[in-house]
Scaffold this active site. Structure first.
Site, short mmCIF file in Angstrom:
data_model
loop_
_atom_site.label_atom_id
_atom_site.label_comp_id
_atom_site.label_asym_id
_atom_site.label_seq_id
_atom_site.Cartn_x
_atom_site.Cartn_y
_atom_site.Cartn_z
N SER A 21 37.77 36.89 21.84
CA SER A 21 39.03 36.66 22.54
C SER A 21 38.95 37.11 24.00
O SER A 21 38.38 38.14 24.31
CB SER A 21 40.14 37.43 21.84
OG SER A 21 41.37 37.23 22.52
N ASN A 69 36.94 44.84 33.34
CA ASN A 69 37.99 43.87 33.59
C ASN A 69 39.36 44.48 33.38
O ASN A 69 39.54 45.42 32.61
CB ASN A 69 37.82 42.63 32.70
CG ASN A 69 38.46 42.79 31.35
OD1 ASN A 69 39.67 42.72 31.20
ND2 ASN A 69 37.65 43.06 30.33
N SER A 70 40.29 43.92 34.12
CA SER A 70 41.69 44.30 33.98
C SER A 70 42.53 43.05 34.23
O SER A 70 43.15 42.88 35.27
CB SER A 70 42.05 45.39 35.00
OG SER A 70 43.40 45.75 34.85
N CYS A 129 44.37 46.15 23.55
CA CYS A 129 44.08 45.79 24.94
C CYS A 129 44.35 47.00 25.83
O CYS A 129 45.45 47.54 25.86
CB CYS A 129 44.94 44.62 25.42
SG CYS A 129 44.63 44.26 27.16
#
Lengths: 303, 256
Positions: A21, A69-70, A129
């Site tokens: 995902s 990543n953000s 997340c």
């Protein structure tokens, strides 16, 4: 290629290789580059009830052997996903795993309820997340009671196989995995990204506005592998292993450690052919080592 | 869009810290449009994971040409690639410039000029009209593509920050002077360059009411629209993907 088929709870995959995902959009982005029909499963970008804007730039930062990543869960939202993205995926002969995420238990329930009548194969409940606010104390997947509650309620509402995606940013991932198993999860996805930091030495400020970002890529592979080991010890349901898988050897390490299935994440950016190379590699591995079935290797780690 | 192993026909220093890379691939070259880019895997190992997106300078027959500046570890690695080696390339990617008839003015800064050379050639082929081109650089040594643009037949004007050649100052200042002098404005402005240059240029185009297309640079993750890492703020406050909706945008579509 029957020897490659695996079962994730009630879900039968033609081979154990998925795309993770957040690294594969809604599938259509990669359709010109690889044959999606060959994949064991496609896990969609995590969907929220309403469209989400995501985080401001910068969203990416390359590190040695890794990527921070953000993104902040930018996605089209439930309605557009159901109207436009899901029908596209349904054309393909692969398993569709819809990843969902919410800001509250209620939101997870609303998503599960709304997706009940749609045609797809399983739900991935992303409770891990690192780039959005979950609770005041941390991520849902850092709290065993909340993890239990979300998985339990989603399971009751959806009737589809539920996969819980966990965070590695926790002392004992086994406790959370057990709670999800007890709540009715049919599999555990291990793991989401590791918390990381990057600093701008000129301004002495963090690169990312959220300070923390999620690290993925080969840099985290040994860490992710150990999390798979820990989860496998804690639960009896299948584990989907991921974290820096770039080739067949990486995939085998996860499978031997106990992963029934593996997912390619940032590897898709490096070379979109990686998932298909792994599938082909695994088949050759079975043939040349006289294994009839990949199940003979799953969890064969000798300690 | 396709993925291919492309033979390197040349990869050499052209001036300053700028290199020209020539790749061989008929299919990508045939599909390529001005403003599009290719995404090159620069590290066969697992240190630098991300491909490097570079806009296309020229696409003809089976040749794809790229002009790049060595700015970090990725482009440094690319500069070490030898002739006859093969590079893993995905492309062409993204949306290019909209080709429109009329009096076009092209404004490029740094390596940004590369995609505008491809555009100038395409405008000439399609409408049989050659645009005027303004090139911005730090100094004479960094001035790119001047001769290539003259060969196409463009009127080319340079602006250098140190005044070593052409107009002494920023290319946006040169743009302002030129547009203010002429009674008839250009019908279209196309620009590619550093963000501050584009920001000022978009402001000026708005002031003079000239439609403008800009090509943006951003760090890309996947290059195909999947990861949402390369976004820019859109005019409706949404985030647009530089790799997919861009890299060329109408100036009115984005907030820089």
């Amino acid at each position: 290629m029957d020897g490659l088929s695996v079962r994730i709870g009630s879900l039968l995959l033609k081979n154990p290789v998925m795309v993770a995902s957040g690294t594969f959009g809604y599938g259509e982005e990669y359709a010109q580059l690889i044959d999606l029909n060959k994949l064991g499963a496609i896990v969609t970008k995590s969907i929220t009830l309403k469209p989400r804007l995501g985080n401001p730039q910068p969203r990416l930062w390359e590190t040695q052997g890794g990527l921070l990543n953000s993104i902040g869960l930018q996605n089209v939202g439930l309605a557009t996903f159901v109207d436009e993205k899901l029908p596209y995926l349904q054309k393909y002969d692969t398993r569709i795993i819809v990843s969902i995420t919410g800001e509250s238990v209620v939101e997870y329930c609303q998503l599960a309820q709304a997706l009940k009548k749609e045609t797809f194969d399983a739900l991935e409940v992303n409770i891990s997340c690192p780039n959005v606010q979950h609770t005041k104390k941390g991520l849902f997947a850092q709290d065993k009671d909340l993890s239990y509650e979300i998985v339990r309620k989603v399971k009751r509402l959806s009737r589809k196989p539920v996969i819980a995606k966990l965070t590695p940013n926790i002392t004992d991932i086994g406790i959370i995995a057990k709670a999800c198993e007890k709540a009715g999860a049919e599999a555990i996805a291990v793991v989401n990204t590791f918390n990381g930091l990057a600093v701008d030495i000129k301004t002495k400020k963090p690169i990312f506005s959220n300070i923390v970002a999620g690290l993925c890529g080969p840099a985290i592979k040994p860490l992710a592998l150990y999390k798979v080991y820990e989860v496998k010890k804690a639960v009896n349901i299948p584990v989907i292993g991921m974290g820096g898988i770039m080739d067949m050897n990486d995939a085998l390490e996860f499978i031997i450690t106990g992963a029934t299935s593996v997912a390619v994440g940032v590897g898709n950016f490096v070379d979109p052919k990686i998932p298909l190379n792994i599938i082909r590699g695994l088949q050759n591995y079975l043939n040349s080592n006289q294994y009839k079935n990949i199940k003979q290797i799953i969890g064969s780690l000798e300690c | 869009m396709l993925q291919a192993k492309c033979r390197v026909l040349a990869n050499s220093l052209i001036c300053g810290n700028f290199f020209k890379l020539v790749l061989q691939n008929k299919s990508i070259a045939a599909q390529a449009k001005p403003g599009q880019f290719i995404n090159i895997r620069v590290d066969k190992g697992q240190d630098l994971l991300l491909r490097r997106p570079l806009s296309i300078y020229l696409a003809k027959d089976d040749k794809l040409e790229i002009i790049y500046k060595v700015v970090g570890r990725g482009t440094d690695k690319l500069a070490q690639v030898k002739e006859q080696e093969k590079l893993d390339v995905i492309g062409p990617l993204g949306n290019g410039y909209t080709l429109t008839a009329g009096k076009a003015l092209l404004v490029g800064g740094g390596t940004g000029i590369a995609s505008l050379v491809f555009l100038a050639a395409a405008l000439k082929t399609k409408f049989n009209s050659v645009p005027t081109v303004l090139i911005g650089a730090k100094s004479k040594e960094d001035l790119l593509c001047f001769t290539a643009l003259e060969k196409i037949g463009c009127a080319v004007k340079a602006a250098t920050a140190d005044g070593s050649v052409g107009f002494h100052g920023l290319v946006t200042e040169l743009f302002r002077e030129i547009v203010a002098i002429f009674s008839t404005h250009p019908s279209m402005v196309y620009a590619c360059g550093p963000r501050p240059m584009l920001r000022e240029l978009v402001r000026l185009c708005r002031h003079f009411r000239i439609p403008c297309e800009i090509s943006l640079e951003e760090h890309l993750g996947c290059g195909v629209g999947a990861c949402l890492g390369c976004v820019v703020k859109g005019a409706k406050n949404e985030y647009l993907r530089v790799c997919k909706e861009g890299p060329v945008f109408k100036a009115s579509e984005v907030i820089l």
